[in-house]
Scaffold this motif. Structure first.
Motif, PDB file in Angstrom:
ATOM      1  N   GLY A  57      43.139  41.654  53.186  1.00 14.33           N
ATOM      2  CA  GLY A  57      42.488  42.007  52.038  1.00 14.33           C
ATOM      3  C   GLY A  57      42.396  40.823  50.828  1.00 14.33           C
ATOM      4  O   GLY A  57      43.437  40.057  50.805  1.00 14.33           O
ATOM      5  N   ARG A  58      41.484  40.532  50.211  1.00 19.44           N
ATOM      6  CA  ARG A  58      41.476  39.619  49.095  1.00 19.44           C
ATOM      7  C   ARG A  58      40.423  40.195  48.080  1.00 19.44           C
ATOM      8  O   ARG A  58      39.280  40.824  48.421  1.00 19.44           O
ATOM      9  CB  ARG A  58      40.725  38.232  49.728  1.00 19.44           C
ATOM     10  N   VAL A  59      40.679  39.635  46.960  1.00 20.63           N
ATOM     11  CA  VAL A  59      39.552  39.816  45.911  1.00 20.63           C
ATOM     12  C   VAL A  59      38.484  38.700  45.856  1.00 20.63           C
ATOM     13  O   VAL A  59      38.703  37.778  45.770  1.00 20.63           O
ATOM     14  CB  VAL A  59      40.249  39.556  44.426  1.00 20.63           C
ATOM     15  N   PRO A  60      37.323  39.481  46.150  1.00 23.36           N
ATOM     16  CA  PRO A  60      36.129  38.596  45.961  1.00 23.36           C
ATOM     17  C   PRO A  60      35.862  37.925  44.722  1.00 23.36           C
ATOM     18  O   PRO A  60      36.098  38.195  43.654  1.00 23.36           O
ATOM     19  CB  PRO A  60      34.842  39.446  46.261  1.00 23.36           C
ATOM     20  N   VAL A  61      35.692  36.435  44.728  1.00 25.76           N
ATOM     21  CA  VAL A  61      35.656  35.886  43.648  1.00 25.76           C
ATOM     22  C   VAL A  61      34.536  36.273  42.667  1.00 25.76           C
ATOM     23  O   VAL A  61      34.589  36.272  41.197  1.00 25.76           O
ATOM     24  CB  VAL A  61      35.096  34.289  43.931  1.00 25.76           C
ATOM     25  N   ASP A  62      33.322  36.986  43.191  1.00 26.06           N
ATOM     26  CA  ASP A  62      32.640  37.419  42.154  1.00 26.06           C
ATOM     27  C   ASP A  62      33.005  38.769  41.397  1.00 26.06           C
ATOM     28  O   ASP A  62      32.201  39.270  40.565  1.00 26.06           O
ATOM     29  CB  ASP A  62      31.376  37.761  42.806  1.00 26.06           C
ATOM     30  N   LYS A  63      33.971  39.278  41.816  1.00 23.53           N
ATOM     31  CA  LYS A  63      34.866  40.399  41.085  1.00 23.53           C
ATOM     32  C   LYS A  63      36.083  40.103  40.079  1.00 23.53           C
ATOM     33  O   LYS A  63      36.507  40.885  39.602  1.00 23.53           O
ATOM     34  CB  LYS A  63      35.361  41.394  42.056  1.00 23.53           C
ATOM     35  N   ILE A  64      36.182  38.693  40.021  1.00 19.98           N
ATOM     36  CA  ILE A  64      37.112  38.045  39.128  1.00 19.98           C
ATOM     37  C   ILE A  64      36.458  37.954  37.822  1.00 19.98           C
ATOM     38  O   ILE A  64      35.539  37.100  37.662  1.00 19.98           O
ATOM     39  CB  ILE A  64      37.899  36.815  39.732  1.00 19.98           C
ATOM     40  N   SER A  65      37.110  38.436  36.853  1.00 18.13           N
ATOM     41  CA  SER A  65      36.676  38.029  35.426  1.00 18.13           C
ATOM     42  C   SER A  65      37.995  38.017  34.519  1.00 18.13           C
ATOM     43  O   SER A  65      39.171  37.648  35.209  1.00 18.13           O
ATOM     44  CB  SER A  65      36.172  39.474  34.989  1.00 18.13           C
ATOM     45  N   ILE A  66      37.898  37.826  33.290  1.00 21.21           N
ATOM     46  CA  ILE A  66      38.814  37.406  32.226  1.00 21.21           C
ATOM     47  C   ILE A  66      38.362  37.964  30.820  1.00 21.21           C
ATOM     48  O   ILE A  66      37.128  38.162  30.482  1.00 21.21           O
ATOM     49  CB  ILE A  66      39.341  35.935  32.087  1.00 21.21           C
ATOM     50  N   GLN A  67      39.330  38.630  30.279  1.00 23.91           N
ATOM     51  CA  GLN A  67      39.039  39.329  28.937  1.00 23.91           C
ATOM     52  C   GLN A  67      39.380  37.989  27.935  1.00 23.91           C
ATOM     53  O   GLN A  67      40.354  37.603  27.609  1.00 23.91           O
ATOM     54  CB  GLN A  67      40.164  40.494  28.673  1.00 23.91           C
ATOM     55  N   LEU A  68      38.312  37.784  27.206  1.00 27.16           N
ATOM     56  CA  LEU A  68      38.272  36.862  26.314  1.00 27.16           C
ATOM     57  C   LEU A  68      39.080  37.076  25.191  1.00 27.16           C
ATOM     58  O   LEU A  68      39.523  36.089  24.477  1.00 27.16           O
ATOM     59  CB  LEU A  68      36.829  36.670  25.681  1.00 27.16           C
ATOM     60  N   TYR A  69      39.665  38.250  24.872  1.00 23.15           N
ATOM     61  CA  TYR A  69      40.606  38.488  23.801  1.00 23.15           C
ATOM     62  C   TYR A  69      42.066  37.598  24.205  1.00 23.15           C
ATOM     63  O   TYR A  69      42.762  37.245  23.413  1.00 23.15           O
ATOM     64  CB  TYR A  69      41.212  39.968  23.899  1.00 23.15           C
ATOM     65  N   SER A  70      42.221  37.455  25.531  1.00 23.78           N
ATOM     66  CA  SER A  70      43.254  36.278  25.821  1.00 23.78           C
ATOM     67  C   SER A  70      43.310  35.009  25.289  1.00 23.78           C
ATOM     68  O   SER A  70      44.408  34.620  25.227  1.00 23.78           O
ATOM     69  CB  SER A  70      43.500  36.527  27.287  1.00 23.78           C
ATOM     70  N   LEU A  71      41.841  34.531  25.077  1.00 28.11           N
ATOM     71  CA  LEU A  71      41.795  33.141  24.807  1.00 28.11           C
ATOM     72  C   LEU A  71      41.235  33.209  23.240  1.00 28.11           C
ATOM     73  O   LEU A  71      40.689  32.355  22.740  1.00 28.11           O
ATOM     74  CB  LEU A  71      40.686  32.678  25.716  1.00 28.11           C
ATOM     75  N   ARG A  72      41.428  34.204  22.576  1.00 19.90           N
ATOM     76  CA  ARG A  72      40.697  34.418  21.061  1.00 19.90           C
ATOM     77  C   ARG A  72      41.257  32.983  20.242  1.00 19.90           C
ATOM     78  O   ARG A  72      40.419  32.696  19.293  1.00 19.90           O
ATOM     79  CB  ARG A  72      41.305  35.646  20.409  1.00 19.90           C
ATOM     80  N   THR A  73      42.444  32.641  20.436  1.00 24.51           N
ATOM     81  CA  THR A  73      42.716  31.494  19.528  1.00 24.51           C
ATOM     82  C   THR A  73      42.076  30.104  19.913  1.00 24.51           C
ATOM     83  O   THR A  73      41.756  29.461  19.078  1.00 24.51           O
ATOM     84  CB  THR A  73      44.451  31.266  19.475  1.00 24.51           C
ATOM     85  N   ALA A  74      41.830  30.064  21.121  1.00 28.88           N
ATOM     86  CA  ALA A  74      41.101  28.943  21.563  1.00 28.88           C
ATOM     87  C   ALA A  74      39.646  28.980  21.232  1.00 28.88           C
ATOM     88  O   ALA A  74      39.057  27.997  21.077  1.00 28.88           O
ATOM     89  CB  ALA A  74      41.498  28.735  23.242  1.00 28.88           C
ATOM     90  N   LEU A  75      39.281  30.256  21.485  1.00 27.80           N
ATOM     91  CA  LEU A  75      37.995  30.418  21.319  1.00 27.80           C
ATOM     92  C   LEU A  75      37.539  30.327  19.570  1.00 27.80           C
ATOM     93  O   LEU A  75      36.437  29.714  19.527  1.00 27.80           O
ATOM     94  CB  LEU A  75      37.367  31.944  21.594  1.00 27.80           C
ATOM     95  N   GLN A  76      38.414  30.744  18.901  1.00 28.25           N
ATOM     96  CA  GLN A  76      38.347  30.252  17.478  1.00 28.25           C
ATOM     97  C   GLN A  76      38.265  28.995  17.137  1.00 28.25           C
ATOM     98  O   GLN A  76      37.575  28.292  16.312  1.00 28.25           O
ATOM     99  CB  GLN A  76      39.358  31.373  16.758  1.00 28.25           C
ATOM    100  N   ALA A  77      39.198  28.124  17.965  1.00 27.05           N
ATOM    101  CA  ALA A  77      39.294  26.689  17.415  1.00 27.05           C
ATOM    102  C   ALA A  77      38.110  25.987  18.153  1.00 27.05           C
ATOM    103  O   ALA A  77      37.417  24.862  17.485  1.00 27.05           O
ATOM    104  CB  ALA A  77      40.543  26.225  18.160  1.00 27.05           C
TER     105      ALA A  77
END
Length: 299
Positions: A57-77
């Motif tokens: 079993g493996r996670v298909p790459v097209d099912k991988i995402s990221i919650q942008l809340y994790s990157l909020r400081t970088a996104l604000q900058a």
């Protein structure tokens, strides 16, 4: 259907265990080299990661995402630069938590430039739903989730469930299913009743799906596999964040949550595995670590 799938899975496991036992009994263990590893990845794949489990079993790459809340400081900058860095890591999907001062159209243009789709979003339901839905359509969201609710009484949770169900029907009419994202407090009983049970029993499974945050479910004392089985097939998304033995939140694969076990029981119905860390020291490092873990984990 989910119960039957789980039963078949465990039947296969039992069959393999039985075969291994029989082989040892007749002194033929060598005929079944490493049966526990019989489902290991092929030699041309990266070495599997994840708490010692190996599997096809493996996670298909097209099912991988990221919650942008994790990157909020970088996104604000640096919003454009951070989205570009995510694309360089390999992300093709993200889950939104706001648009950082941009209009929906402006944010969508930045996503398109980096060939990223915002397939999911976190939204509130107590404001202008028509505007929220219109923005979600512009952004290309195909799912939405309410990220937080908290009430002191079971009646408060029942009333919220009613509002969530009503909002979900409106979202569904627009072609965007609405769900709920848990923390830990939904599993703490109020007067002997768990808010999560109130929430799920008082919303229609056809309209309200579930996004299980694996860290917070474990923090709340839940077994994610049991939780999934109880509510399958409503569970369509995971927040993949890890937990150290001392309870600290860590990057995926750096803690003790048994993701291979969870994924192996639930993969047929999962649409997205969403990397997240609420307060990362280095957001882009967390993004890279999470992506690499999900690409390499086998179960």
């Amino acid at each position: 259907m989910c119960g039957e799938e789980a039963e078949q899975f465990h039947s296969r496991r039992a069959l393999l265990r039985g075969a291994a036992t029989a082989a040892v009994a007749v002194g033929a263990a060598v005929a079944l080299p490493g049966l526990a590893n019989a489902t290991t990845s092929t030699s041309d794949e990266a070495e599997p990661q994840g708490h010692g489990h190996h599997g096809r079993g493996r996670v298909p790459v097209d099912k991988i995402s990221i919650q942008l809340y994790s990157l909020r400081t970088a996104l604000q900058a640096d919003l454009p630069g951070t989205l570009s860095a995510l694309a360089d890591i390999g992300y093709r999907k993200v889950e939104l938590a706001g648009t950082y001062g941009r209009t929906a159209e402006e944010f969508r243009a930045l996503l398109d430039k980096n060939h990223i789709k915002a397939t999911s979003t976190h939204v509130g339901i107590d404001g202008d739903l028509d505007k929220t839905i219109a923005d979600a359509k512009v952004l290309g969201n195909i799912r939405a989730n309410v990220p937080w609710a908290n009430f002191d009484t079971i009646d408060g949770w029942k009333q919220f469930a009613g509002r969530l169900d009503t909002a979900a029907r409106k979202f569904r009419q627009a072609g965007i299913p609405l769900g709920y994202h848990n923390h830990a407090h939904e599993f703490a009983p109020i007067g002997g009743v768990r808010p999560y049970d109130v929430l799920t029993r008082n919303t229609n499974p056809r309209y309200v799906h579930l996004e299980i945050d694996l860290f917070w479910a474990v923090e709340g004392g839940m077994d994610p596999v049991s939780l999934y089985r109880q509510h399958c097939p409503r569970v369509v998304q995971y927040h993949v964040k890890d937990r150290a033995a001392d309870g600290k939140m860590v990057d995926p694969g750096k803690g003790v949550i048994d993701f291979p076990r969870i994924f192996s029981h639930t993969r047929p119905h999962l649409a997205e595995y969403i990397v997240e860390h609420d307060n990362p020291t280095d957001p882009l490092s967390t993004a890279q670590t999470g992506f690499t873990y999900l690409r390499n984990v086998r179960f």
